[in-house]
Design a protein around this motif. Structure first.
Motif, PDB file in Angstrom:
ATOM      1  N   ASP A   1     -78.228  68.649   5.292  1.00 53.18           N
ATOM      2  CA  ASP A   1     -77.151  67.706   4.985  1.00 53.18           C
ATOM      3  C   ASP A   1     -77.771  66.359   4.620  1.00 53.18           C
ATOM      4  O   ASP A   1     -78.460  65.742   5.429  1.00 53.18           O
ATOM      5  CB  ASP A   1     -76.251  67.574   6.217  1.00 53.18           C
ATOM      6  N   GLY A   2     -77.543  65.915   3.376  1.00 55.62           N
ATOM      7  CA  GLY A   2     -78.056  64.615   2.942  1.00 55.62           C
ATOM      8  C   GLY A   2     -76.940  63.662   2.577  1.00 55.62           C
ATOM      9  O   GLY A   2     -77.136  62.761   1.755  1.00 55.62           O
ATOM     10  N   SER A   3     -75.771  63.848   3.160  1.00 53.72           N
ATOM     11  CA  SER A   3     -74.589  63.060   2.793  1.00 53.72           C
ATOM     12  C   SER A   3     -74.475  61.806   3.657  1.00 53.72           C
ATOM     13  O   SER A   3     -75.196  61.628   4.642  1.00 53.72           O
ATOM     14  CB  SER A   3     -73.330  63.912   2.967  1.00 53.72           C
TER      15      SER A   3
ATOM     16  N   SER B   1     -75.745  66.973  -1.079  1.00 50.16           N
ATOM     17  CA  SER B   1     -75.139  65.644  -1.084  1.00 50.16           C
ATOM     18  C   SER B   1     -74.087  65.660  -2.190  1.00 50.16           C
ATOM     19  O   SER B   1     -73.394  66.679  -2.352  1.00 50.16           O
ATOM     20  CB  SER B   1     -76.193  64.553  -1.304  1.00 50.16           C
ATOM     21  N   GLU B   2     -73.968  64.608  -2.960  1.00 46.50           N
ATOM     22  CA  GLU B   2     -73.017  64.619  -4.075  1.00 46.50           C
ATOM     23  C   GLU B   2     -73.344  65.759  -5.041  1.00 46.50           C
ATOM     24  O   GLU B   2     -72.480  66.504  -5.489  1.00 46.50           O
ATOM     25  CB  GLU B   2     -73.053  63.279  -4.805  1.00 46.50           C
TER      26      GLU B   2
ATOM     27  N   GLY C   1     -77.659  60.638   0.170  1.00 40.62           N
ATOM     28  CA  GLY C   1     -76.334  60.060   0.347  1.00 40.62           C
ATOM     29  C   GLY C   1     -75.282  60.760  -0.503  1.00 40.62           C
ATOM     30  O   GLY C   1     -75.543  61.773  -1.140  1.00 40.62           O
ATOM     31  N   GLY C   2     -74.078  60.233  -0.501  1.00 42.53           N
ATOM     32  CA  GLY C   2     -72.983  60.843  -1.248  1.00 42.53           C
ATOM     33  C   GLY C   2     -72.114  61.716  -0.369  1.00 42.53           C
ATOM     34  O   GLY C   2     -72.277  61.779   0.851  1.00 42.53           O
ATOM     35  N   ASN C   3     -71.156  62.418  -0.985  1.00 42.19           N
ATOM     36  CA  ASN C   3     -70.278  63.325  -0.249  1.00 42.19           C
ATOM     37  C   ASN C   3     -71.041  64.559   0.198  1.00 42.19           C
ATOM     38  O   ASN C   3     -72.027  64.960  -0.425  1.00 42.19           O
ATOM     39  CB  ASN C   3     -69.095  63.748  -1.120  1.00 42.19           C
ATOM     40  N   SER C   4     -70.554  65.193   1.252  1.00 42.05           N
ATOM     41  CA  SER C   4     -71.217  66.400   1.765  1.00 42.05           C
ATOM     42  C   SER C   4     -70.644  67.630   1.049  1.00 42.05           C
ATOM     43  O   SER C   4     -69.896  68.412   1.632  1.00 42.05           O
ATOM     44  CB  SER C   4     -71.019  66.521   3.274  1.00 42.05           C
ATOM     45  N   ASN C   5     -71.023  67.803  -0.211  1.00 44.60           N
ATOM     46  CA  ASN C   5     -70.525  68.939  -0.993  1.00 44.60           C
ATOM     47  C   ASN C   5     -71.338  70.185  -0.669  1.00 44.60           C
ATOM     48  O   ASN C   5     -72.111  70.693  -1.481  1.00 44.60           O
ATOM     49  CB  ASN C   5     -70.599  68.615  -2.482  1.00 44.60           C
ATOM     50  N   THR C   6     -71.125  70.675   0.550  1.00 46.06           N
ATOM     51  CA  THR C   6     -71.912  71.805   1.047  1.00 46.06           C
ATOM     52  C   THR C   6     -71.606  73.074   0.268  1.00 46.06           C
ATOM     53  O   THR C   6     -72.505  73.881   0.002  1.00 46.06           O
ATOM     54  CB  THR C   6     -71.627  72.021   2.545  1.00 46.06           C
TER      55      THR C   6
ATOM     56  N   GLY D   1     -70.758  67.362  10.978  1.00 43.19           N
ATOM     57  CA  GLY D   1     -69.330  67.070  10.811  1.00 43.19           C
ATOM     58  C   GLY D   1     -68.640  68.200  10.088  1.00 43.19           C
ATOM     59  O   GLY D   1     -68.439  69.278  10.627  1.00 43.19           O
ATOM     60  N   TRP D   2     -68.294  67.986   8.800  1.00 45.41           N
ATOM     61  CA  TRP D   2     -67.595  69.016   8.037  1.00 45.41           C
ATOM     62  C   TRP D   2     -67.883  68.815   6.548  1.00 45.41           C
ATOM     63  O   TRP D   2     -68.210  67.704   6.110  1.00 45.41           O
ATOM     64  CB  TRP D   2     -66.091  68.971   8.304  1.00 45.41           C
ATOM     65  N   PRO D   3     -67.743  69.862   5.745  1.00 45.51           N
ATOM     66  CA  PRO D   3     -68.013  69.735   4.305  1.00 45.51           C
ATOM     67  C   PRO D   3     -66.878  69.006   3.590  1.00 45.51           C
ATOM     68  O   PRO D   3     -65.731  69.045   4.021  1.00 45.51           O
ATOM     69  CB  PRO D   3     -68.122  71.180   3.830  1.00 45.51           C
ATOM     70  N   SER D   4     -67.231  68.382   2.447  1.00 44.92           N
ATOM     71  CA  SER D   4     -66.223  67.663   1.658  1.00 44.92           C
ATOM     72  C   SER D   4     -65.525  68.570   0.661  1.00 44.92           C
ATOM     73  O   SER D   4     -64.539  68.170   0.037  1.00 44.92           O
ATOM     74  CB  SER D   4     -66.888  66.510   0.890  1.00 44.92           C
ATOM     75  N   ASP D   5     -66.050  69.777   0.465  1.00 49.63           N
ATOM     76  CA  ASP D   5     -65.486  70.668  -0.547  1.00 49.63           C
ATOM     77  C   ASP D   5     -65.227  72.049   0.048  1.00 49.63           C
ATOM     78  O   ASP D   5     -65.462  72.281   1.237  1.00 49.63           O
ATOM     79  CB  ASP D   5     -66.419  70.763  -1.767  1.00 49.63           C
TER      80      ASP D   5
END
Length: 550
Positions: A171-173, A210-211, A239-244, A276-280
């Protein structure tokens, strides 16, 4: 000797070489080993002597012209064309680190890509010396002082009881932040160290989510734990959103390739770290990973608290992403502090081969027989279109002696086995023999042909672990009963797809097809309409295979 400006070839910069012991004209070059790396030479400039007869295939070289300091100096020199494999003097110039070291095949060495490294070097022709290069050369860490380096250790075979190709998807978000990102890297390093990485043990790579996903290094880049730890340390926070989900899909499709170092017959594993949780959406990515034969583990840290659940797109994201929702593929840590106790249990999971249920896919674990109508109503040109249809389906699968297997039977009133499941074990051979099938011409007895295929083609491989499929292609009504033989095939565990053209009755197609009929029976008025059905049949085979594995 005064200071001098010496141009560095092809770099577009000049290097200021200062006089000193390592660069003085009277000093002899220092003998190094085949595997001494740039990072072992801690001077801006050094003259070294490479031995002859180094094994080219064992060189680790990253980049072209400018090489990551983890590269072998002698390997880089051969790759650059500064010396041949008979050895010789080389001058080494230290350079700053950079991103995107390129992969180039030159002088018998295929250099590798590397996304980032903290230090670099380049090489030019060294000064001649009376000192001969030998395979017994001693490498040095501090050339000016004459202190000896430890010999570069031979490549270790690793833990042979833990063969796996593993991608750590970290995770690099902004969810995790810089501090916890570093703690995460420390944990991954501990896991990598305990796995027992080696040439015949586990191989690992790393992807950052990340993004946009970024593959930091591939399976083939490093085969020692020490080098892997170096590489993990060099990974920077994006950085960016956690688009796992996006990163997992990218990893399943792009990371596990032969060119990137994936090994045949070795379980493919992705360990996904989620803070935490993914953004997508991660569910679709999990499906793609399973279709590609990738075993997905989820390591979740700091699960969302009740007040945060409203922000989570799908609270069951772990269950939907893992290989199997049976508890084995999910792992939870409360936070990134005091994680050492979690290392060994995770490693034990990653090394339990018999639990890797997603290694088998619809592409490598099926037996597909084609039953091809060769009756007079087809005609030679249309028969060629039927063979093209068969080829387009067959070439999608991973045909091998331990993978998918293909067979073909042509029928009229009689039946002819064109080739059985055990006749050919390469895709090239299978496609060649399909192209050369001769058109029989005659009547249409589809029921007898089904019984013949079940008995003579599927019968000899009844102990096969692969799932069995029969694809029937016909253009007319059968003169005999098809329902009874098809039911017997279904009872024998054979899934039937029926494909009708022109005058083939819909009732016959449905009688032969497996349930649900609407997704196993297809019809087209023209033989040219077979082409769009190819993808329908392939998707159907994969769907039925996945359902059989649940």
């Amino acid at each position: 000797m005064s200071a001098a400006w010496i141009p560095a070839l092809s770099l577009g910069v000049c290097l200021l070489l200062l006089p000193g012991p390592a660069g003085s004209e009277g000093a002899a070059p220092i003998a190094i080993t085949c595997f001494t790396r740039g990072l072992d030479i801690r001077k801006e400039k050094a003259d070294v002597l490479c031995p002859g007869g180094c094994p080219l295939e064992e060189f680790s070289v990253y980049g072209n012209i400018v090489y990551a300091s983890v590269s072998s100096i002698c390997g880089a020199a051969v790759h650059r064309g500064v010396i041949s494999n008979s050895g010789g003097p080389v001058r080494v110039y230290s350079l700053p680190g950079r991103e995107n070291y390129s992969s180039v095949d030159a002088n018998g060495i295929q250099s590798q890509m590397l996304s980032r490294w903290s230090a670099s070097f380049t090489v030019t022709k060294g000064k001649s010396s009376t000192q001969e290069a030998t395979g017994q050369a001693v490498s040095t860490a501090h050339p000016p002082t004459g202190k000896r380096l430890k010999k570069t250790p031979e490549k270790k075979t690793g833990n042979k009881d833990c063969k796996a190709d593993i991608a750590f998807l970290i995770d690099g978000s902004f969810n995790i932040g810089q501090r916890r990102f570093n703690l995460q890297k420390n944990f991954v390093g501990k896991v990598a160290l305990m796995l027992g990485i080696g040439t015949e043990g586990p191989h690992v790579g790393l992807v950052q989510a990340s993004e946009h996903p970024k593959i930091e290094f591939y399976l083939k880049n490093f085969t020692s734990a020490k080098d892997v730890l170096f590489a993990i340390k060099e990974v920077g926070f994006r950085g960016g959103n956690s688009n796992t989900g996006k990163a997992l899909k990218h990893t399943a499709q792009k990371f596990f390739t032969v060119d990137a170092g994936v090994r045949k017959g070795i379980p493919k594993v992705v360990v996904v770290f989620i803070d935490g949780w993914p953004s997508d959406d991660i569910e679709e990515a999990g499906i793609v990973a399973r279709e590609f034969g990738v075993n997905v583990f989820i390591v979740s840290v700091a699960k969302p608290i009740p007040e945060e659940l409203g922000m989570v797109q799908d609270v069951t994201f772990v269950d939907k992403a893992v290989c199997r929702n049976n508890g084995f593929f999910s792992y939870h840590m409360p936070n990134w502090f005091g994680t050492t106790k979690y290392v060994k249990p995770l490693v034990q999971k990653l090394c339990t081969h018999e639990q890797m249920m997603c290694s088998k896919t619809c592409y490598n674990s099926v037996n597909i027989a084609f039953l091809i109508d060769g009756s007079s109503s087809v005609g030679d040109s249309n028969f060629r279109l039927m063979l093209e249809f068969v080829s387009n389906i067959a070439k999608t699968f991973e045909i091998s002696d331990i993978g998918a297997k293909i067979a073909a039977v042509q029928f009229t009133y009689d039946q002819r086995t064109e080739f059985s499941f055990t006749d050919y074990s390469t895709k090239e051979d299978v496609l060649a023999v399909i192209r050369n099938i001769r058109y029989m011409s005659g009547g249409t007895a589809t029921g007898d042909a089904i019984s013949f295929t079940v008995r003579n083609v599927f019968g000899p491989i009844r102990e096969s672990p692969n799932k069995n499929f029969l694809v029937i292609v016909t253009d007319g009504q059968s003169y005999d009963d098809v329902q009874g033989p098809a039911a017997a095939a279904h009872d024998a565990g054979i899934t039937i797809f029926s494909v009708g053209v022109a005058w083939a009755p819909l009732d016959d197609l449905k009688d032969m097809a497996s349930k649900p009929k609407e997704s196993h029976a297809f019809f087209t008025r023209e033989f040219t309409g077979l082409e769009p059905i190819v993808s329908d049949v392939i998707r159907g085979i994969c769907r039925d295979f996945l359902e059989s594995q649940q």
